[in-house]
Design an enzyme around this catalytic site. Structure first.
Site, short mmCIF file in Angstrom:
data_model
loop_
_atom_site.label_atom_id
_atom_site.label_comp_id
_atom_site.label_asym_id
_atom_site.label_seq_id
_atom_site.Cartn_x
_atom_site.Cartn_y
_atom_site.Cartn_z
N SER A 166 -1.08 29.13 -30.21
CA SER A 166 -2.42 29.67 -30.35
C SER A 166 -2.95 29.35 -31.75
O SER A 166 -2.28 29.61 -32.75
CB SER A 166 -2.39 31.18 -30.13
OG SER A 166 -3.67 31.74 -30.33
N GLY A 167 -4.12 28.75 -31.81
CA GLY A 167 -4.70 28.38 -33.09
C GLY A 167 -4.41 26.95 -33.51
O GLY A 167 -4.82 26.51 -34.58
N THR B 279 -8.21 24.19 -27.53
CA THR B 279 -9.55 24.31 -26.95
C THR B 279 -10.50 23.28 -27.54
O THR B 279 -11.29 22.65 -26.83
CB THR B 279 -10.09 25.73 -27.17
OG1 THR B 279 -9.20 26.68 -26.58
CG2 THR B 279 -11.46 25.88 -26.56
N ASN C 55 -5.67 33.41 -34.34
CA ASN C 55 -6.76 32.49 -34.00
C ASN C 55 -8.03 33.29 -33.77
O ASN C 55 -8.03 34.26 -33.02
CB ASN C 55 -6.38 31.69 -32.74
CG ASN C 55 -7.38 30.61 -32.41
OD1 ASN C 55 -8.35 30.41 -33.13
ND2 ASN C 55 -7.14 29.92 -31.31
N SER D 28 -9.18 32.45 -29.76
CA SER D 28 -8.00 32.22 -28.93
C SER D 28 -8.35 32.35 -27.45
O SER D 28 -8.99 33.31 -27.02
CB SER D 28 -6.91 33.23 -29.29
OG SER D 28 -5.79 33.07 -28.45
N SER D 29 -7.92 31.36 -26.66
CA SER D 29 -8.13 31.43 -25.21
C SER D 29 -7.16 32.46 -24.64
O SER D 29 -5.95 32.31 -24.75
CB SER D 29 -7.88 30.06 -24.58
OG SER D 29 -8.78 29.10 -25.05
N GLY E 213 -0.89 28.87 -25.65
CA GLY E 213 0.32 28.33 -26.25
C GLY E 213 1.41 29.39 -26.33
O GLY E 213 1.22 30.56 -26.01
N GLU F 101 3.66 32.20 -27.51
CA GLU F 101 3.29 33.34 -28.35
C GLU F 101 4.53 34.17 -28.70
O GLU F 101 5.31 34.53 -27.82
CB GLU F 101 2.26 34.23 -27.66
CG GLU F 101 0.87 33.61 -27.62
CD GLU F 101 -0.20 34.63 -27.21
OE1 GLU F 101 0.17 35.74 -26.78
OE2 GLU F 101 -1.39 34.32 -27.34
#
Length: 1045
Positions: free
Chosen positions: A124-125, A129, A174, A177-178, A406, A408
């Site tokens: 994440s980050g 995306t 992030n 973050s998605s 991603g 985590e």
């Protein structure tokens, strides 16, 4: 394929001017890790990443895998000029870029006609995306498009801000973050233009709606609505601008983020909804649902003296009920009571305080989660392939984009992190199967020497999670369905009993003393491929159940809000079957995703986060090393260095490149391996550049392939001619099919019209028949009303028949027989038509042809029915001369002076004494003819003095030119023979104007010899042509009989 740099070597072959991707180092580091000297060193790998990152070179290759490092700042490398730079260029030709990978997948889809997918993975980050946005932007800008396709490309791009608003949130790692997984298919037509799209969403983090960790936010759309919505809208929704007023937005204590402008993003989202095709009513209903979630969060409960629960914030209920379109009292009752069914009877029991809060939160999560699913389906309807615009019979190809959460590892990991990391385990397993394991197995199968690469196979972890009856998900479902008192702790105990001996599963109870000090008693640890993660079981059962009370569903099903009514179907209330648990649903959807990805040709983007602080220019080596490990980059590099960059089956390689070798083009009928070997030898491959396996060719260096592709490009114009021919045939067949369908429609309408006209035509036909019969009865009478139609019809029929049967040439004497009343008119018409044909014929005759005809007419007048050989001469053209200019001696020409030879022919002259044959030339001038023996003129014939010309009636070529006896200059008559006697005599007769002096003698010809003596030529029939001296001094000519076929 288009290359930007080329040159031609001395042999004239096109050679690609390779850039530094394959032949040299970059200015800083190498741009393909395959070129690292110490490729087994993780330190060298990370150092190369760091050096490039410091110079803002965020993209690097590992063979065909793209590694991307998030720069946390804007770089000027995404302009339209950059897109054009990478468009149509080979993957390795210029510096690494996300556009290069996008273009490579696009061209592979078009040339190989195989679906592609781009798997974007990372923490994440790390920029997943943003990478997917860049890919979509590249396709929207560079692909061919008309107005409809341009609008579709815009819709594809605009779907991103909408999905980000409703599915993304700020987390500790992030700011955008998605919080859901997204797989998008982009459909392309046979021309390579985008014609449709489809989105699949996975595991929206619904728990974020009701709870956020400290420093995190709820989904963006809530803050965008409060900050960007105008006052009238907020008043209509019953909202205030301050996020601190809403219980669902205060738990993270982070209402504002410096890197995010909620007001500007609100405008972007509203514009995007309009572009995608949302109506104003749908947008309003959508905002009503979002506002209702905030009002639900502010709905508070109290507890009575007897333990009953009631709503303390009654002022919230009218707004909430209006926004959801439901009955307020029914909603309030459903939030505080639960409906149970036992033995066919329904019972309503009150909820305690904790149960009421849970029911409220469950409703908020269900409303938001289902609305998000509806939103995705609505976007899919907008992106769907429009058959009325694009014929569905034409083949379409697909490029898929997987942008999913991603790996985590948070301070407190729960059910959501468990599902997210399970997904990443499956993706890693897919990566292993498609790139690592498949590489080794393929090389071993093909008999290619292989340097064994040791790698961690995470199948054991996937089985630990998903195995039937033994996996964590199966145990979780069983615990949720088990009757009696169940709780998260009992779930943990069952895990310990079932999985206690598994090497990748640890709990506080099963751990050693050192591990127990860092583990909570309510946690279990999984040893993932990326590292160890502790999961707290609190909330696992509740989140896995994810059930909504039945009476709440019944209330939602009766909603007037169109979105809510579509999200909560009445069939759902009637269905007594228990729905699948959340984890099982996620597992099944993940299995389907794996099937989709396995059916496509994958490309990989590995995103790396350089630091946790989102700071530009900062490179945390410890963090990067961890990501390099769990992304499997070192294993991938070792595989690439040990193997070959390109491999294809013999038949595919030969089919594509066979035009480059004369021995393999157009078809190779021998063994495939022999054909490939012949082809690569012709192309000049060196032994170290390739290997031949059992069924495939392996090419080590990409530059070898580029040279081959370049040579193929130079050859393609020849191949294009064949393809164009086939395409034109296909196009015409398709055109015919469309015309045929149109004709069928027209025929159907025409049959209806014919049926309506039939009765009218029959009535008219009956009247016509009566008039015709009546006219036939009175046909011999004078022209009168009774017979006028019949007589007119007779005239019309004759004239119409005459038009169709008019003679086509002057030689055609046929003429239709006229009826009695048209005899005179018919004769006038016949004469007029004949004159007209004669005039037209004469006008068309050319001067040369007219001259020919005049001669033929003269010949006909002289020889027709007189000489046997005449019929054979009719079809032969008379030539202007039978002697070429060079055949006439120059002295003869000089002797003739100004007299020009009009015609010449070779003849045989028979002497007057002994009739010895002498070859001579007979030359016709304007006023006389001469008989020439090479350079001498032997005899001259004045046309005025010529008495006549005699020939036999047989098919011989003998003729006699009679000259006056009184002329002392003459030696008597000339007895001559010529193969073209009819042509020659006709010419002489016309030039001498002696057509009437040509005599056809049936038996013999008398002629005057020298000194007035008379000679006779006798003609008889025999088996062959023969000229000899006969009895009594006569010249005897034997002539064979002619066939009269």
């Amino acid at each position: 394929m288009r290359y930007q740099g080329r040159e031609v070597d001395v042999q004239g072959r096109v050679r690609l001017v390779m850039e530094s991707a394959l032949t040299a180092r970059d200015r800083v580091g190498v741009q393909d890790f395959v070129l690292l000297e110490n490729y087994n060193s993780e330190a060298a790998f990370i150092e190369n990443l760091r050096r490039r990152f410091k110079e803002n070179l965020i993209y690097t290759y590992i063979g065909s895998v793209l590694v991307s490092v998030n720069p946390y700042k804007d770089l000027e490398i995404y302009s339209k000029q950059q897109m054009e730079r990478y468009r149509g260029v080979s993957f390795y030709e210029i510096s690494p870029h996300i556009y290069a990978l996008s273009d490579n997948a696009y061209r592979a889809m078009r040339t190989e006609r195989k679906d592609q997918c781009i798997l974007i993975s990372g923490e994440s980050g790390a920029g997943k995306t943003e990478a997917s946005k860049k890919i979509l932007l590249y396709y929207a800008v560079t692909c061919p498009a008309n107005d409809h396709m341009a609008a579709l490309g815009e819709q594809l791009l605009q779907s991103n801000p909408v999905l980000e608003a409703f599915g993304n949130a700020k987390t500790l790692r992030n700011d955008n973050s998605s919080r859901f997984g997204k797989y998008m298919d982009v459909q392309f037509d046979f021309r390579g233009a985008p014609v449709g799209g489809h989105i699949l969403n996975y595991l929206l983090e619904k728990s974020r709606v009701v709870h956020q960790n400290h420093g995190e936010r709820n989904f963006h759309i809530f803050y965008q609505l409060l900050d960007g919505g105008d006052d009238d809208l907020l008043h209509k929704l019953g909202l205030e601008r301050n996020p601190q007023k809403f219980q669902y937005l205060v738990k993270g204590n982070c209402p504002r983020v410096s890197s995010i402008s909620d007001k500007n993003n609100w405008k972007v989202v509203m514009k995007a909804l309009s572009v995608i095709g949302f109506t104003e009513e749908e947008v309003q209903n959508l905002l009503n649902v979002i506002a209702s979630v905030l009002h639900l969060g502010n709905t508070q409960f109290g507890e009575g003296e007897e333990g009953e629960t009631f709503i303390t914030t009654e002022t919230q209920m009218p707004n909430l009920a209006e926004l959801l379109g439901v009955d307020g009292s029914a909603l309030g009752n459903a939030l505080t009571h639960k409906k149970l069914t036992a033995k066919g009877e329904e019972m309503i029991t009150p909820l305690n305080f904790e149960q009421a809060v849970s029911a409220r939160d469950a409703l908020a999560k269900a409303v938001y989660g289902r609305t998000f699913t509806w939103l995705v389906e609505k976007i899919n309807q907008s992106l769907a392939l429009k058959e009325e615009i694009y014929y569905s019979t034409m083949p379409s190809s697909v490029i898929g984009l997987l942008d999913i959460y991603g790996f985590e590892v948070l301070q407190h990991n729960s059910f959501e992190q468990f599902c997210i990391n399970y997904c990443n385990e499956k993706l890693q397993q897919l990566f292993i199967e498609l790139t690592l394991r498949s590489e080794q197995e393929e090389y071993e199968t093909e008999g290619i020497a292989w340097e064994t690469v040791q790698y961690f196979d995470n199948k054991i972890i996937c089985d630990l999670i998903e195995e039937k009856h033994k996996g964590i998900i199966s145990i979780l479902d069983e615990e949720c369905l088990r009757p009696g008192e169940t709780c998260d702790v009992s779930f943990l105990e069952k895990l310990e009993d079932t999985l206690g001996g598994h090497p990748h599963f640890v709990t506080h109870k099963l751990a050693n003393g050192k591990t127990r000090r860092v583990m909570n008693r309510e946690e279990f640890r999984l040893l993932h491929y990326a590292g160890e993660v502790n999961y707290n079981v609190n909330g696992f059962l509740e989140k896995n159940n994810d059930l909504l009370n039945r009476n709440l569903k019944e209330v939602m099903c009766q909603s007037d809000n169109q979105i809510v009514s579509q999200c909560f179907r009445r069939e759902e209330v009637m269905d007594q079957k228990r729905p699948e648990m959340a984890a099982t649903q996620f597992k099944n959807s993940l299995m389907k995703l794996m099937e989709i990805l396995m059916s496509k040709e994958p490309s990989y983007v590995r995103c790396i986060k350089p630091n946790d602080g989102k700071q530009a220019g900062k490179f945390d080596e410890v963090l990067v090393r961890h990501q390099v490990k769990y992304l499997g980059l070192m294993e991938n590099l070792r595989v690439r260095r040990a193997g070959f960059a390109y491999r294809r089956r013999f038949e595919a390689f030969l089919q594509r490149y066979k035009p480059l070798c004369p021995d393999t083009w157009p078809n190779w009928h021998g063994r495939l391996a022999d054909g490939v070997s012949l082809l690569v030898n012709h192309l000049g491959y060196k032994p170290e550049e390739y290997k031949l396996g059992r069924s495939k060719i392996f090419i080590r260096f990409p530059r070898t392939l580029f040279n081959t592709e370049d040579a193929l490009e130079a050859k393609k114009p020849e191949i294009a001619l064949t393809l164009q021919t086939c395409w034109r045939g296909y196009r015409e067949r398709s055109k015919y099919q469309r015309i045929r369908r149109a004709v069928i429609v027209i025929q159907s309408a025409w049959r209806g019209m014919k049926a309506r006209r039939r009765a009218r035509r029959r009535r008219q036909a009956a009247d016509l028949i009566r008039r015709f019969i009546k006219g036939f009865i009175y046909r011999h009478e004078e022209y009168c009303p009774e017979n006028e139609y019949f007589l007119d019809h007779i005239r019309y029929s004759f004239l119409k028949n005459l038009i169709k049967n008019l003679p086509k040439s002057v030689l055609d004497k046929s003429w239709p027989t006229p009826p009695p009343l048209l005899y005179e008119a018919s004769e006038y018409l016949r004469v007029l038509h004949m004159r007209n044909m004669v005039v037209k014929y004469c006008m068309r005759v050319q001067p040369e042809w007219k001259k020919q005809m005049v001669q033929k007419v003269v010949a006909s007048e002289i020889f027709k029915d007189q000489k046997d050989s005449y019929p054979q001469s009719v079809g032969r053209l008379f030539l202007d001369t039978r002697l070429e200019r060079e055949q006439i001696n120059l002295k003869v020409t000089q002797t003739l002076g100004s007299e020009k030879v009009q015609y010449g022919a070779s003849v045989t002259k028979y002497d007057r004494r002994g009739f010895k044959p002498r070859p001579r030339q007979l030359l016709l001038c304007n006023t006389f003819a001469v008989l020439v023996d090479r350079t001498k003129i032997k005899q001259k014939f004045d046309y005025m003095a010529l008495k006549g010309i005699s020939l036999s009636s047989l098919s011989d070529g003998m003729f006699v030119l009679h000259m006056p006896v009184s002329d002392k200059k003459q030696k008597g008559d000339a007895v001559l023979q010529c193969n073209n006697a009819i042509e020659l005599v006709t010419k002489v007769a016309m030039m001498a104007d002696k057509m009437d002096h040509v005599n056809i003698c049936p038996g013999s010809i008398k002629f005057v010899m020298s000194r007035g003596k008379e000679g006779i030529i006798d003609f008889i029939r025999g088996s062959e042509m023969k000229v000899s001296k006969g009895r009594r001094g006569h010249l005897l000519v034997t002539v064979p009989r002619t066939s009269t076929t």
